[in-house]
Design a protein around this motif. Sequence first.
Motif, PDB file in Angstrom:
ATOM      1  N   THR A 292      -3.748   3.439   0.705  1.00 12.20           N
ATOM      2  CA  THR A 292      -3.392   4.631  -0.078  1.00 12.20           C
ATOM      3  C   THR A 292      -4.333   5.800   0.184  1.00 12.20           C
ATOM      4  O   THR A 292      -4.033   6.935  -0.199  1.00 12.20           O
ATOM      5  CB  THR A 292      -3.422   4.328  -1.584  1.00 12.20           C
ATOM      6  OG1 THR A 292      -4.788   4.135  -2.019  1.00 12.20           O
ATOM      7  CG2 THR A 292      -2.613   3.087  -1.919  1.00 12.20           C
TER       8      THR A 292
ATOM      9  N   GLY B   8       0.817  -1.214   0.000  1.00 17.24           N
ATOM     10  CA  GLY B   8       0.000   0.000   0.000  1.00 17.24           C
ATOM     11  C   GLY B   8       0.845   1.256   0.000  1.00 17.24           C
ATOM     12  O   GLY B   8       0.556   2.222  -0.729  1.00 17.24           O
ATOM     13  N   MET B   9       1.928   1.254   0.800  1.00 22.33           N
ATOM     14  CA  MET B   9       2.808   2.420   0.848  1.00 22.33           C
ATOM     15  C   MET B   9       3.552   2.619  -0.477  1.00 22.33           C
ATOM     16  O   MET B   9       3.762   3.748  -0.923  1.00 22.33           O
ATOM     17  CB  MET B   9       3.803   2.263   2.000  1.00 22.33           C
ATOM     18  CG  MET B   9       3.142   2.380   3.380  1.00 22.33           C
ATOM     19  SD  MET B   9       4.254   1.935   4.737  1.00 22.33           S
ATOM     20  CE  MET B   9       5.478   3.230   4.591  1.00 22.33           C
TER      21      MET B   9
ATOM     22  N   VAL C 151       2.401   1.743  -3.440  1.00 24.97           N
ATOM     23  CA  VAL C 151       1.401   2.276  -4.376  1.00 24.97           C
ATOM     24  C   VAL C 151       1.171   3.764  -4.100  1.00 24.97           C
ATOM     25  O   VAL C 151       1.099   4.580  -5.033  1.00 24.97           O
ATOM     26  CB  VAL C 151       0.072   1.495  -4.269  1.00 24.97           C
ATOM     27  CG1 VAL C 151      -1.016   2.169  -5.112  1.00 24.97           C
ATOM     28  CG2 VAL C 151       0.263   0.044  -4.702  1.00 24.97           C
ATOM     29  N   GLN C 152       1.062   4.109  -2.836  1.00 26.58           N
ATOM     30  CA  GLN C 152       0.855   5.510  -2.451  1.00 26.58           C
ATOM     31  C   GLN C 152       1.995   6.389  -2.977  1.00 26.58           C
ATOM     32  O   GLN C 152       1.762   7.499  -3.491  1.00 26.58           O
ATOM     33  CB  GLN C 152       0.767   5.605  -0.936  1.00 26.58           C
ATOM     34  CG  GLN C 152       0.288   6.956  -0.408  1.00 26.58           C
ATOM     35  CD  GLN C 152       0.096   6.912   1.101  1.00 26.58           C
ATOM     36  OE1 GLN C 152       0.899   6.319   1.829  1.00 26.58           O
ATOM     37  NE2 GLN C 152      -0.980   7.510   1.587  1.00 26.58           N
TER      38      GLN C 152
ATOM     39  N   VAL D  97       1.544   6.862  -6.776  1.00 30.26           N
ATOM     40  CA  VAL D  97       0.473   7.823  -7.064  1.00 30.26           C
ATOM     41  C   VAL D  97       0.986   9.248  -6.875  1.00 30.26           C
ATOM     42  O   VAL D  97       0.730  10.142  -7.687  1.00 30.26           O
ATOM     43  CB  VAL D  97      -0.761   7.562  -6.174  1.00 30.26           C
ATOM     44  CG1 VAL D  97      -1.797   8.664  -6.347  1.00 30.26           C
ATOM     45  CG2 VAL D  97      -1.382   6.200  -6.499  1.00 30.26           C
TER      46      VAL D  97
ATOM     47  N   ILE E  75      -5.601  -0.830  -1.395  1.00 29.64           N
ATOM     48  CA  ILE E  75      -6.120   0.454  -1.884  1.00 29.64           C
ATOM     49  C   ILE E  75      -6.498   1.354  -0.698  1.00 29.64           C
ATOM     50  O   ILE E  75      -6.246   2.565  -0.721  1.00 29.64           O
ATOM     51  CB  ILE E  75      -7.345   0.254  -2.800  1.00 29.64           C
ATOM     52  CG1 ILE E  75      -7.051  -0.773  -3.890  1.00 29.64           C
ATOM     53  CG2 ILE E  75      -7.779   1.582  -3.413  1.00 29.64           C
ATOM     54  CD1 ILE E  75      -5.872  -0.475  -4.749  1.00 29.64           C
TER      55      ILE E  75
END
Length: 351
Positions: free
Chosen positions: A155, A57-58, A60-61, A64, A152
């Motif tokens: 994020t 998650g981190m 992906v964050q 983004v 998700i």
Amino acid sequence: MFFKSKKVIGLDIGTSSIKLAEMDFSGKGAQLLSFGFAPTPPNAVSGGEITDIASVGMAVQALVAEVNSKRKNIATAMWGTAVIVKKITIPKMDKKLIRDQIRFEAEQYIPFDINNISLAHHILTNSSSPDTMDILLIAAQNELVTQYTQVIEVTGLNCGVLDVSGFALANAFELNYGKLHGEVVGILNFGASITNFVVIQSGEVIFCRDIPVGGANYTNEIHKTMGVTIPEAEALKLSAVSKREVPDDVHAVISATNEAVTEEIRSSLDFLSATTNGLTLNRCFYTGGSSATSGLVETVSRVTGIPMEPFNPFIKVKANPKKFSQEYLDQISSFAGVVTGLALREVGDES
């Protein structure tokens, strides 16, 4: 199908890398707005299951933030042995009755506890008889669904679409190559631990399977045969792919592994033929980071007799030349099939 307004961030979470893409659409077609690529945190994804939700998650964050996306919804895709796509035939019936029938069929065909799976289905347009309906049954273990949605959530964004990697590939294929009426084509996406295999007949997905072979097979075989560490084996494999000088034993291991991987693919082709009245592929498109492995594509074509062509997800996708050079698009094209297919989705799409 493609030119809609509820835009998403496409997100492909793989064993070795995470890919992110944003697309825009107009009457003139599709345009690539952003693309992000980062290594998957070590040991965080295994066989399609996310074992370290927080670190993924981190990552992906951070991706983004890197592309500076303002979109709030993500379209991502599940893959691996906890996802099953199976073509079934049922008596013809009103569409309103199908959902109950599908649950009954799933109990017969899906090797998971029916109470612990999420089910979806897609009605195929060409059925084998006027009295029956051919349907693609899609089942995923609830635990897997939770893993992807929780990533998700980390994020701070929304899971707008939860797809299957094979269907995302087919979506990207349709945009770039059209429906190819009268043809049966395959797509092989050679990943790190899984090869997505999709078969499309006249523009419709009729077969979708994740074959448990990929780049890791080569690394593990070099590791075992040559007595080197996993990182050393990976380095030797990548050196061979890059045409740098390596010991002859490395080439021998890669060649033998090509044969073993091809046997797994041929087994899936045999299963396809046995379940579709002898259906065979006119040609097969290949993509994925591991497709660059020396001799792999040539071995698959030689053993199966199927012509192989590279899959380019950017044939009909425009990109700002100030942001993306043609050289860069060529570099990422092998990794971008699934993520561009996801970026073509919209919130509210059915899986």
